[in-house]
Design an enzyme around this catalytic site. Structure first.
Site, PDB file in Angstrom:
ATOM      1  N   GLY A  38       0.800  -1.222   0.000  1.00  0.00           N
ATOM      2  CA  GLY A  38       0.000   0.000   0.000  1.00  0.00           C
ATOM      3  C   GLY A  38       0.828   1.264   0.000  1.00  0.00           C
ATOM      4  O   GLY A  38       0.307   2.346  -0.251  1.00  0.00           O
ATOM      5  N   LYS A  50      -7.059  11.287   5.824  1.00  0.00           N
ATOM      6  CA  LYS A  50      -8.484  11.567   5.608  1.00  0.00           C
ATOM      7  C   LYS A  50      -9.310  11.153   6.820  1.00  0.00           C
ATOM      8  O   LYS A  50     -10.319  11.786   7.150  1.00  0.00           O
ATOM      9  CB  LYS A  50      -8.984  10.866   4.344  1.00  0.00           C
ATOM     10  CG  LYS A  50      -8.229  11.253   3.090  1.00  0.00           C
ATOM     11  CD  LYS A  50      -8.107  12.756   2.917  1.00  0.00           C
ATOM     12  CE  LYS A  50      -7.008  13.144   1.963  1.00  0.00           C
ATOM     13  NZ  LYS A  50      -5.637  13.018   2.481  1.00  0.00           N
ATOM     14  N   ALA A 183      -0.447  20.738  -0.287  1.00  0.00           N
ATOM     15  CA  ALA A 183      -1.513  19.861   0.217  1.00  0.00           C
ATOM     16  C   ALA A 183      -1.244  19.367   1.628  1.00  0.00           C
ATOM     17  O   ALA A 183      -2.121  19.437   2.502  1.00  0.00           O
ATOM     18  CB  ALA A 183      -1.695  18.684  -0.734  1.00  0.00           C
ATOM     19  N   ILE A 184      -0.046  18.872   1.907  1.00  0.00           N
ATOM     20  CA  ILE A 184       0.255  18.334   3.233  1.00  0.00           C
ATOM     21  C   ILE A 184       0.163  19.434   4.284  1.00  0.00           C
ATOM     22  O   ILE A 184      -0.426  19.242   5.360  1.00  0.00           O
ATOM     23  CB  ILE A 184       1.642  17.675   3.249  1.00  0.00           C
ATOM     24  CG1 ILE A 184       1.620  16.390   2.424  1.00  0.00           C
ATOM     25  CG2 ILE A 184       2.088  17.372   4.680  1.00  0.00           C
ATOM     26  CD1 ILE A 184       2.963  15.722   2.289  1.00  0.00           C
ATOM     27  N   GLU A 203       4.686  30.206   4.156  1.00  0.00           N
ATOM     28  CA  GLU A 203       4.814  29.848   2.747  1.00  0.00           C
ATOM     29  C   GLU A 203       5.672  30.886   2.031  1.00  0.00           C
ATOM     30  O   GLU A 203       5.395  32.079   2.115  1.00  0.00           O
ATOM     31  CB  GLU A 203       3.430  29.747   2.088  1.00  0.00           C
ATOM     32  CG  GLU A 203       3.427  29.603   0.585  1.00  0.00           C
ATOM     33  CD  GLU A 203       4.233  28.421   0.077  1.00  0.00           C
ATOM     34  OE1 GLU A 203       5.087  28.632  -0.800  1.00  0.00           O
ATOM     35  OE2 GLU A 203       4.018  27.290   0.576  1.00  0.00           O
ATOM     36  N   HIS A 444     -31.747  18.316  -7.358  1.00  0.00           N
ATOM     37  CA  HIS A 444     -31.853  19.421  -6.397  1.00  0.00           C
ATOM     38  C   HIS A 444     -32.408  18.891  -5.082  1.00  0.00           C
ATOM     39  O   HIS A 444     -33.356  18.120  -5.079  1.00  0.00           O
ATOM     40  CB  HIS A 444     -32.788  20.497  -6.954  1.00  0.00           C
ATOM     41  CG  HIS A 444     -33.065  21.603  -5.971  1.00  0.00           C
ATOM     42  ND1 HIS A 444     -32.156  22.598  -5.709  1.00  0.00           N
ATOM     43  CD2 HIS A 444     -34.145  21.850  -5.185  1.00  0.00           C
ATOM     44  CE1 HIS A 444     -32.668  23.424  -4.820  1.00  0.00           C
ATOM     45  NE2 HIS A 444     -33.882  22.983  -4.480  1.00  0.00           N
TER      46      HIS A 444
END
Length: 465
Positions: A38, A50, A183-184, A203, A444
């Site tokens: 994996g 997640k 993302a991380i 950043e 909807h």
């Protein structure tokens, strides 16, 4: 010496999927991995993160949104270690599932370190030091990548972490500095913020998720500010020092410097390929200057019979791209019909809160390439389902070419937008236009109606705004 049609080094989402497809096509296949089935994704990456994000979402709602939903607590207790335990259970279940799939598909599994000792021979060294040689008509390299450190900074796993230590530690830091807003970085910011950790993101580039469309980064920074996450964009990390209490991170903006103190620092600035010590250079496999393996559209290297897939190729470091490459590679080896990939049109998803999802060209990129661009936008705040969920931040943005109506890209930020991507990527693949998407009847109330409304917006016919 054992003989196989296909030997795969690396059992991540690229390697194990390639193994399954190769076996389905009648090829005698073996897969080798030094640590786990994996790969990073299932064990310490995509899947357990997640699980943690779900826990963090519930925790954030209980801490900050309880009044809106009519909940009240006398003494709310959040146990972060339970969230980590649940994430390990989820990961272990899927890893066992991969083992089952190997048996089901008659793929042999060898745990050990694989290295090419000739163009058609892989030598495997086991944990006990024993070795065995495997002869193969085809060798697939699927060894992935590892977290890039900051020069001069030692990742000690206690105060200065990589994603691996961050995802496995059971204690919740009181404060953390996250270096890197990809993302991380933004996903861990969401996890820790959900539990009440004081989070600061640093950043170097001008905005969060800097590879996304400019509007996405601006919107995410607004949402993070509202959640209490501090964002220092346009700041460079000069040094990280450990102290008795944690870390001191010195950052600069131009000539101005400041020091941020926290319990921990997470370094999440990028990845380098696991291409060293594989025996690639002696057999003549070409690498680029960063060490990524060079491949063609068939996943073949410059050496016949040696192939490469996934993060080690540097094409697009995403699990689903690696899996797709694995299928294509196996099909090319077997000589059956397959496809080629347009990496710019691959779906990209980041599971921060709110989620970010995209594919294709940003608006700026499309203009740089000479397209006359037409854009459709629609906000989630005008969508009934998102209002009902209590998550109305964000929007969908569709970028099209005026001349032919071609969909050039889409950029989304908002609730569960990762689940909205397939409609748009399928439309682009099948050469549908935004007008055709707008004519597709969407149930909807659903979040997908925002895609329909954004598509209406491209042709100037938005209904609900």
């Amino acid at each position: 010496m054992s003989e196989y049609d296909v030997v795969i080094i690396g059992a991540g989402p690229g390697g194990y999927v390639a193994a399954i497809r190769a076996s389905q096509l009648g090829l005698k296949t073996v897969i080798i991995d030094k640590e786990w089935l994996g790969g990073v994704c299932l064990n310490i990456g995509c899947i357990p993160s997640k699980s943690l994000l779900k826990n963090a979402d519930v925790a954030y709602t209980l801490r900050n949104g309880a009044k809106e939903f009519g909940f009240s607590f006398d003494n709310l207790k959040l146990d972060y270690s339970v969230a980590v335990k649940r994430s390990r259970q989820v990961s272990n279940r899927l890893t066992k599932g991969v083992g089952f799939l190997m048996k089901k598909n008659n793929v042999d599994v060898i745990m050990g370190i694989g290295k090419l000792t000739a163009k058609n021979i892989v030598t495997v060294t086991g944990e006990d030091g024993s070795t065995q040689e495997i002869s193969a008509k085809n060798i697939i390299i699927a060894t992935g990548a590892y977290s890039t450190p900051i020069p001069g900074v030692t990742l000690d796993g206690e105060k200065i972490l990589s994603y691996k230590e961050a995802i496995l530690q059971t204690r919740q830091p009181e404060s953390v500095v996250i270096i890197g807003a990809g993302a991380i970085g933004v996903e861990f910011a969401t996890i820790w913020n959900g539990y009440g950790t004081e989070v600061t993101i640093v950043e170097m580039l001008p905005r969060l998720v800097p590879l996304e469309d400019e509007e996405i980064g601006v919107e995410l920074e607004k949402a993070f500010k509202k959640a209490g996450i501090k964002s220092l964009t346009g700041h460079r990390v000069e040094k990280i020092e450990t102290t008795d209490k944690g870390v001191k991170v010195t950052v600069s903006e131009g000539e101005n410097q400041k020091i941020i103190e926290a319990e921990q620092a997470l370094v999440a600035i990028g990845f380098k390929p696991n291409s060293a010590d594989l025996g690639l250079e002696p057999v003549g496999v070409a690498l680029d200057k960063r060490g990524f393996i060079q491949i063609d559209d068939h996943m073949s290297t410059n050496v016949p019979g040696i192939w490469a897939i996934g993060d080690v190729t540097g094409k697009l470091l995403l699990a689903h791209v690696a899996s797709t490459q694995g299928i294509i590679c196996a099909e090319n080896i077997a000589g059956v019909d397959t496809i080629t990939l347009d990496y710019r049109m691959m779906p990209r998803a980041t599971y921060c809160h709110p989620q970010v999802a995209s594919f294709g060209l940003t608006e700026a990129q499309a203009k740089e390439e000479g397209y006359e661009v037409k854009v459709g936008r629609f906000p989630f705040q005008a969508n009934g389902k998102s209002l009902g969920l209590g998550e109305s931040n964000g929007f969908v943005k569709i970028v099209t070419d005026v001349k032919y109506g071609e969909i050039l890209g889409a950029h989304m930020i908002g609730p569960e937008v990762s689940e909205l991507l397939p409609e748009l990527t399928l439309a682009q693949t099948m050469e549908l236009t935004a007008e055709e998407i707008s004519r597709n009847v969407h149930a909807h109330p659903t979040l997908s109606e925002v895609i329909m409304e954004a598509a209406h917006g491209v042709v100037g016919e938005t209904i609900h705004i």
